[in-house]
Scaffold this active site. Sequence first.
Site, PDB file in Angstrom:
ATOM      1  N   ASP A 111       0.959  -1.080   0.140  1.00  0.00           N
ATOM      2  CA  ASP A 111       0.106  -0.079   0.040  1.00  0.00           C
ATOM      3  C   ASP A 111       0.719   1.343   0.052  1.00  0.00           C
ATOM      4  OD1 ASP A 111       0.539  -0.071   2.976  1.00  0.00           O
ATOM      5  OD2 ASP A 111      -0.443   1.872   2.499  1.00  0.00           O
ATOM      6  N   CYS A 135      -1.108   3.497 -22.651  1.00  0.00           N
ATOM      7  CA  CYS A 135      -2.224   3.181 -21.810  1.00  0.00           C
ATOM      8  C   CYS A 135      -3.533   3.244 -22.061  1.00  0.00           C
ATOM      9  CB  CYS A 135      -1.952   4.414 -20.635  1.00  0.00           C
ATOM     10  SG  CYS A 135      -2.975   4.214 -19.316  1.00  0.00           S
ATOM     11  N   HIS A 171      -5.487   7.949 -13.867  1.00  0.00           N
ATOM     12  CA  HIS A 171      -4.308   7.168 -14.722  1.00  0.00           C
ATOM     13  C   HIS A 171      -3.398   6.681 -13.599  1.00  0.00           C
ATOM     14  CE1 HIS A 171      -1.231   6.922 -17.388  1.00  0.00           C
ATOM     15  NE2 HIS A 171      -0.213   7.285 -16.593  1.00  0.00           N
TER      16      HIS A 171
END
Lengths: 369, 369
Positions: B266, B304, B335
């Site tokens: 994380d 992407c 993004h």
Amino acid sequence: MAIKFEVIKECGKTKARLGKLFTSHGVIETPVFMPVGTQATVKAMTSRELDDLGIHIILSNSYHLYLRPGHNLIAQVGGLHKFMGWKGAILTDSGGFQIFSLGKLNKIRDEGVFFNSHIDGSKHFISPEKAMEIQIALGSDIAMVFDECTSYPAGKYQIETAAQRTIQWAKRCKEVHHEPNQSLFGIVQGGAFKDLRIENANKLVELDFPGYAIGGLSVGEPKSLMYEILDYTVPCLPNNKPRYLMGVGAPQSILEGVVRGVDMFDCVLPTRNARNGSLFISSGKLSILNAKYKDDFTPLDNECQCYTCQNFTRAYLRHLYMSKEILASILGTIHNLYFMSTLMKNTRLALLEDRLLEFKEEFLAKFLS
Amino acid sequence: MAIKFEVIKECGKTKARLGKLFTSHGVIETPVFMPVGTQATVKAMTSRELDDLGIHIILSNSYHLYLRPGHNLIAQVGGLHKFMGWKGAILTDSGGFQIFSLGKLNKIRDEGVFFNSHIDGSKHFISPEKAMEIQIALGSDIAMVFDECTSYPAGKYQIETAAQRTIQWAKRCKEVHHEPNQSLFGIVQGGAFKDLRIENANKLVELDFPGYAIGGLSVGEPKSLMYEILDYTVPCLPNNKPRYLMGVGAPQSILEGVVRGVDMFDCVLPTRNARNGSLFISSGKLSILNAKYKDDFTPLDNECQCYTCQNFTRAYLRHLYMSKEILASILGTIHNLYFMSTLMKNTRLALLEDRLLEFKEEFLAKFLS
């Protein structure tokens, strides 16, 4: 293509009309509310979020885009629609209002306005011709003439000078505007003076624009005065052209505009309010920061079908606003824009079903309670 | 239900493993990156945006939620999932790290930590027992023991005291944690001292937790030292339990963690970077505020498939960041989180297809170029 406007139905009891505005970027049912995307974005919204909300036309600001990132940059990529990834229609204002409200050290001359940027103080000059150049570069579906907007209250001489200059500027805008894919609307000025408004509207109509806006309202005057001005101004405008009341967005004012024959509205109110935690619900405005919502686990508005109301509670929304989370602005804006979309949809439906006045009365009885 | 963890496949050439983490709120494929939702929201994201990004587990912070809006308020509505409208899994940290990094005037005692809120200076005390009470109230799928996190560098005596206290606190957490729908993970401390890390890990494993985190890393030490610590710490942890490297989120560090046998990660990095205009692309980090992107009408990353890259250009994104628009944070976060999701998906696929090291080498050659 240039816009086309069709009146589908007229209300028997008021001056309201149901219409369709055909643009190169979709058909817009009127009366319509246009959310404001000042800097090439409706604040806190993605384009797909706007699509989901059933929004088909937005307003964007020439003044802001001229200063940043620059209209020529936007022209390079093929215009504002492409630049901001928005497939719906766009109306751009001319910058007049922003120059007067945001620009510093304005000098108004017949040739145009000298002003300093509110961002960096740099010096600029915008003439009617320049305002057309900017909006043609932006490639909006509807452009507005460059006008001189006065504040309220103002003396008759000042208002008259501004109104006459606005007509001269409207002529100059029309002379240089030859963009077949963009429709140029005129703007009626004249403050709160009946004779000036009527004279101004008549002169503007002689110039034959494809649509007409009523400007210089919602600048501090009492609402009742605004309605009175609409009462005598709107009838001067041709029936077969769209009528646009600039900068008006309070739900009650929109309904009062609709019954007076206005087709289009815009305002930062629903989006700005949303960011400040002031949210529209069927019974009026709700200030979500109020401590009483701390442990209120009901939706903002039980009657609302928006994403925010279907998924989140007042307690959660209040927490987001208290914590200054970006999601507060997102969820608040979704809700307020959905509220406006729904108000306009219900208004059109009521018009279609010959019960506009009843709808207005019911809505306002609850909303203003 | 408590979590279950299954190792699906072990990498032949590294310590990496492909796994499945079963929770009451869905199955999570590991190795996984968990975005951080500090204040009950992943900043700038709606839950449906997270769903679209293929995110199935997030981390939230007990410290922040305890202070605002309060864990009892969240318990009233049935826990954090309901409060924030999130149907996926949630891991909550214990607050230890935030108390040390954000709290003011901390006093660490064996019984717990006295500290002043970073919001209003109010006085608080959190013990291991209180940390359990808070996390049980939040109802996360995975809770973390209350630990003492030290900074880097720190002397051996200080680290040893903190590591021993962390074990004592882990015992106390376990004693009071009887929530069948929540799984409590232990946290290995011990700084950069091999003997302390190993001793700490062994003692923690004796306590038999359903999962183990490695804490106290990514606090300022060189990356090479962090990898070295993982090299000797991870092998002390049982093979059949998930291993979680706390606070680590740089793409290269994640891959180095994966090959050393870590399953969960994380970090605020992708979301915080996004708000500051630092965006991950396949060839590294891109600072969108750089003037060279002013008229760059290509997507952020040609390779992407995210909403941002499919619909907007670098020039538009730069304009949004320059204008401090909320949409900048939204599109940047979409993004960066998509980038992380894709990195983890590709990592798992490479693991499945026995080409993890090749994938890692290829990715890093490009990303660190």
